[in-house]
Design a protein around this motif. Structure first.
Motif, mmCIF file in Angstrom:
data_model
loop_
_atom_site.group_PDB
_atom_site.id
_atom_site.type_symbol
_atom_site.label_atom_id
_atom_site.label_comp_id
_atom_site.label_asym_id
_atom_site.label_seq_id
_atom_site.Cartn_x
_atom_site.Cartn_y
_atom_site.Cartn_z
ATOM 1 N N THR A 105 74.126 -22.406 -1.343
ATOM 2 C CA THR A 105 75.425 -22.524 -0.296
ATOM 3 C C THR A 105 75.513 -21.590 0.205
ATOM 4 O OG1 THR A 105 77.763 -23.124 -0.605
ATOM 5 C CG2 THR A 105 76.680 -22.604 -2.724
ATOM 6 N N PRO A 106 76.303 -21.661 1.689
ATOM 7 C CA PRO A 106 76.798 -20.256 2.111
ATOM 8 C C PRO A 106 78.177 -19.619 1.721
ATOM 9 C CG PRO A 106 77.211 -22.327 3.500
ATOM 10 C CD PRO A 106 76.429 -22.699 2.399
ATOM 11 N N GLU A 107 78.540 -20.711 0.403
ATOM 12 C CA GLU A 107 79.763 -19.687 -0.011
ATOM 13 C C GLU A 107 79.384 -18.823 -0.928
ATOM 14 O OE1 GLU A 107 82.830 -21.000 1.024
ATOM 15 O OE2 GLU A 107 81.638 -22.337 2.308
ATOM 16 N N CYS A 108 78.195 -18.812 -1.403
ATOM 17 C CA CYS A 108 77.969 -17.725 -2.632
ATOM 18 C C CYS A 108 78.137 -16.403 -1.998
ATOM 19 C CB CYS A 108 76.359 -17.982 -3.044
ATOM 20 S SG CYS A 108 76.041 -16.649 -4.139
ATOM 21 N N GLN A 109 78.803 -15.355 -2.739
ATOM 22 C CA GLN A 109 79.131 -14.223 -2.192
ATOM 23 C C GLN A 109 78.218 -13.066 -2.498
ATOM 24 O OE1 GLN A 109 83.412 -13.388 -3.399
ATOM 25 N NE2 GLN A 109 83.944 -15.318 -2.417
ATOM 26 N N GLY A 110 77.052 -13.609 -3.369
ATOM 27 C CA GLY A 110 76.058 -12.709 -3.701
ATOM 28 C C GLY A 110 76.766 -11.591 -4.435
ATOM 29 N N CYS A 111 77.695 -11.816 -5.505
ATOM 30 C CA CYS A 111 78.101 -11.000 -6.243
ATOM 31 C C CYS A 111 77.360 -10.941 -7.558
ATOM 32 C CB CYS A 111 79.298 -11.287 -6.846
ATOM 33 S SG CYS A 111 79.710 -12.704 -7.840
ATOM 34 N N MET A 112 76.542 -11.529 -8.035
ATOM 35 C CA MET A 112 75.625 -11.556 -8.990
ATOM 36 C C MET A 112 76.342 -11.686 -10.494
ATOM 37 S SD MET A 112 72.761 -11.091 -7.251
ATOM 38 C CE MET A 112 72.568 -10.304 -5.490
ATOM 39 N N GLU A 113 77.552 -11.972 -10.524
ATOM 40 C CA GLU A 113 78.450 -12.020 -11.589
ATOM 41 C C GLU A 113 77.818 -13.122 -12.429
ATOM 42 O OE1 GLU A 113 81.301 -10.545 -12.727
ATOM 43 O OE2 GLU A 113 81.993 -9.453 -10.881
ATOM 44 N N CYS A 114 77.493 -14.179 -11.790
ATOM 45 C CA CYS A 114 76.965 -15.422 -12.737
ATOM 46 C C CYS A 114 75.697 -14.890 -13.650
ATOM 47 C CB CYS A 114 76.608 -16.487 -11.819
ATOM 48 S SG CYS A 114 75.596 -16.388 -10.508
ATOM 49 N N ILE A 115 74.812 -14.201 -12.897
ATOM 50 C CA ILE A 115 73.556 -13.803 -13.547
ATOM 51 C C ILE A 115 74.008 -12.923 -14.789
ATOM 52 C CG2 ILE A 115 71.366 -12.469 -13.473
ATOM 53 C CD1 ILE A 115 71.375 -13.521 -10.311
ATOM 54 N N LEU A 140 68.831 -11.246 5.049
ATOM 55 C CA LEU A 140 67.810 -10.602 4.032
ATOM 56 C C LEU A 140 68.178 -10.859 2.539
ATOM 57 C CD1 LEU A 140 66.573 -7.449 5.596
ATOM 58 C CD2 LEU A 140 65.261 -9.523 5.596
ATOM 59 N N PHE A 141 69.363 -10.553 2.150
ATOM 60 C CA PHE A 141 70.009 -10.445 0.698
ATOM 61 C C PHE A 141 71.098 -11.121 0.453
ATOM 62 C CE2 PHE A 141 68.411 -6.107 2.125
ATOM 63 C CZ PHE A 141 66.913 -6.298 1.603
ATOM 64 N N ARG A 142 71.473 -12.310 1.218
ATOM 65 C CA ARG A 142 72.613 -13.094 1.106
ATOM 66 C C ARG A 142 73.886 -12.083 1.288
ATOM 67 N NH1 ARG A 142 70.870 -17.805 0.123
ATOM 68 N NH2 ARG A 142 73.076 -18.837 -0.010
ATOM 69 N N LYS A 143 74.931 -12.703 0.829
ATOM 70 C CA LYS A 143 76.456 -12.165 1.180
ATOM 71 C C LYS A 143 76.679 -10.880 0.264
ATOM 72 C CE LYS A 143 79.699 -15.097 2.321
ATOM 73 N NZ LYS A 143 80.439 -16.374 2.345
ATOM 74 N N GLY A 144 75.744 -9.970 0.144
ATOM 75 C CA GLY A 144 76.116 -8.830 -0.974
ATOM 76 C C GLY A 144 77.253 -8.204 -0.363
ATOM 77 N N VAL A 145 77.326 -8.220 1.039
ATOM 78 C CA VAL A 145 78.528 -7.312 1.667
ATOM 79 C C VAL A 145 79.628 -7.675 1.058
ATOM 80 C CG1 VAL A 145 79.532 -6.666 3.908
ATOM 81 C CG2 VAL A 145 77.026 -6.518 3.793
ATOM 82 N N CYS A 146 80.086 -9.154 1.018
ATOM 83 C CA CYS A 146 81.221 -9.487 0.476
ATOM 84 C C CYS A 146 81.336 -9.279 -0.866
ATOM 85 C CB CYS A 146 81.114 -11.238 0.617
ATOM 86 S SG CYS A 146 81.444 -11.806 2.526
ATOM 87 N N ALA A 179 83.569 -17.766 -6.161
ATOM 88 C CA ALA A 179 83.524 -18.587 -4.932
ATOM 89 C C ALA A 179 83.695 -20.075 -5.525
ATOM 90 C CB ALA A 179 82.060 -18.660 -4.355
ATOM 91 N N CYS A 180 83.814 -20.378 -6.831
ATOM 92 C CA CYS A 180 84.288 -21.496 -7.249
ATOM 93 C C CYS A 180 82.880 -22.608 -7.230
ATOM 94 C CB CYS A 180 85.469 -22.054 -6.870
ATOM 95 S SG CYS A 180 86.883 -21.313 -7.141
ATOM 96 N N ILE A 181 81.809 -21.905 -7.394
ATOM 97 C CA ILE A 181 80.550 -22.720 -7.291
ATOM 98 C C ILE A 181 80.292 -23.159 -8.838
ATOM 99 C CG2 ILE A 181 77.948 -22.761 -6.766
ATOM 100 C CD1 ILE A 181 78.835 -20.249 -4.808
ATOM 101 N N GLU A 182 79.746 -24.596 -8.911
ATOM 102 C CA GLU A 182 79.489 -24.997 -10.119
ATOM 103 C C GLU A 182 77.935 -24.767 -10.411
ATOM 104 O OE1 GLU A 182 81.049 -29.085 -9.663
ATOM 105 O OE2 GLU A 182 82.482 -28.466 -11.301
ATOM 106 N N GLY A 234 83.354 -13.791 6.933
ATOM 107 C CA GLY A 234 82.496 -14.021 5.604
ATOM 108 C C GLY A 234 81.877 -15.525 6.136
ATOM 109 N N ALA A 235 82.514 -16.432 7.004
ATOM 110 C CA ALA A 235 81.733 -17.636 7.391
ATOM 111 C C ALA A 235 80.470 -17.416 7.959
ATOM 112 C CB ALA A 235 82.592 -18.220 8.129
ATOM 113 N N LEU A 236 80.655 -16.479 9.079
ATOM 114 C CA LEU A 236 79.278 -15.778 9.676
ATOM 115 C C LEU A 236 78.288 -15.484 8.752
ATOM 116 C CD1 LEU A 236 77.982 -15.459 12.595
ATOM 117 C CD2 LEU A 236 79.144 -13.240 12.699
ATOM 118 N N LEU A 237 78.521 -14.661 7.905
ATOM 119 C CA LEU A 237 77.754 -14.041 6.780
ATOM 120 C C LEU A 237 77.143 -15.275 5.922
ATOM 121 C CD1 LEU A 237 79.516 -10.801 5.745
ATOM 122 C CD2 LEU A 237 77.730 -11.267 7.412
ATOM 123 N N GLY A 238 77.945 -16.259 5.765
ATOM 124 C CA GLY A 238 77.242 -17.435 4.891
ATOM 125 C C GLY A 238 76.278 -18.015 5.746
#
Ligand code: SF4
Ligand code: SF4
Ligand code: SF4
Length: 331
Positions: free
Chosen positions: A253-263, A91-97, A241-244, A208-212
């Motif tokens: 991307t499944p690599e996004c950890q849903g941390c919201m730091e970029c925002i 539902l909300f991406r990898k916010g658990v990570c 997650a080193c995403i550009e 984390g891969a499964l959550l991705g």
């Protein structure tokens, strides 16, 4: 006003709160272990939350639930948390990570140390692809064994085995009495985390891969408005997650950890935010709060429906441990 303070501080506060809670749960579990192993005669009840660290057993229990309709009675909290975490990722991406996992916090702290000394770097391009694939290979291995190799009978045999009954204690012993290999691995991975950004989470963690993979189907993603972007690259620099991010219009991307730091770090109002399939733009803190609410909701629901505490009597587990010395083998 920039969201940098609310997102960064809120995230660290939530990560810290979950980590402290799990530390306390670990301490309580240790006291329970002393009683089970006969090193103490003072009974201390188990803290079921520690079963969150048994995702492989929970995946097995989930298959058992799908095949038989029976909820795991031995480690029910592990299954309840696992289902909630998968649902949260869906539902909300990898916010658990990004917000909950204590291992993620430790990894982030070492990342921060590296950043402070200008050491934290991202491996990019082709050399990083084999590294990224490691966690998916591990995940595929576990999925193959549990979903395809184990039939209903072997799943049931595993779940009722002495090994499964004591698997949480074996996990505790793994941490409090680590082998030399474990110690060397931990030293290497934590040292590496200072110079290479979050290697455990990005390259090795099958959970984390499964959550991705679940997050790929999520209706929510980070979206960048190219017309507003001033190309300051702060979003990319902060991304664990080193995403550009500064090059993407949507981060799926499944690599996004849903941390919201970029925002939180973006200096231009409305340039970077969350978007949904329906075009609704939820607030980053709101989505993080929904992830946390879902985890708490699972705990409450499992507690009131009798799917939180193990049905196995503690005395039986103690007898089993004393009889086997804890040396139970995988069936
Ligand atoms: S990738 Fe694994 S260790 Fe890292 S935060 Fe996610 S679940 Fe935790
Ligand atoms: S893209 Fe944004 S939300 Fe995703 S991991 Fe990077 S900083 Fe966090
Ligand atoms: S932080 Fe915002 S303005 Fe800067 S590059 Fe990223 S999206 Fe563009």
């Amino acid at each position: 006003m920039s969201l940098i303070i609310p997102v960064r501080y809120a995230r660290r506060a939530v990560q810290l709160a979950f980590s402290l809670y799990l530390l306390y749960a670990g301490y309580r579990f240790y006291r329970y272990y002393l009683w089970v192993s006969g090193q103490s005669n003072v009974y201390a009840p188990k803290f079921p939350s520690v079963e969150a660290f048994l995702p492989i057993g929970a995946l097995t229990a989930l298959k058992h639930l799908v095949l038989t309709g029976q909820f795991d009675a031995i480690h029910p909290a592990g299954l309840a948390i696992f289902i909630a975490v998968l649902l949260a990722a869906f539902l909300f991406r990898k916010g658990v990570c990004g917000w909950v996992c204590p291992v993620g916090l430790i990894s982030n702290l070492f990342e921060g140390l590296g950043r402070r000394f200008g050491l934290s770097f991202c491996l990019k391009g082709w050399p990083s692809i084999p590294l990224y694939s490691l966690k998916y290979i591990l995940l595929s291995f576990f999925l193959y064994i549990i979903l395809f190799r184990m039939d209903g009978q072997s799943i049931a045999a595993f779940m009722s085995s002495p090994y499964n009954m004591l698997v949480d204690i074996k996990m505790l012993l793994f941490f409090i009495k680590p082998s030399l290999t474990t110690v060397v691995f931990l030293v290497v991975i934590t040292s590496l985390s200072i110079i290479l950004r979050n290697p455990w989470c990005r390259y090795l963690c099958p959970y984390g891969a499964l959550l991705g993979v679940m997050a790929l189907f999520s209706p929510i993603h980070v979206k960048r408005d190219e017309t507003l972007c001033i190309n300051c690259k702060r979003c990319t620099k902060i991304c664990p997650a080193c995403i550009e991010v500064h090059k993407k219009t949507a981060v799926r991307t499944p690599e996004c950890q849903g941390c919201m730091e970029c925002i939180g770090v973006c200096p231009v109002k409305n340039c970077l935010g969350l978007n949904t399939l329906l075009g609704i733009k939820p607030s980053p803190l709101g989505v993080a709060a929904l992830t946390i609410t879902l985890i708490f909701g699972a705990w409450i629901l499992a507690s009131v429906t009798g799917h939180w505490e193990s049905a196995i009597r503690p005395e039986m587990l103690r007898n089993l441990f004393l009889l086997t010395g804890g040396h139970v083998m995988h069936p």
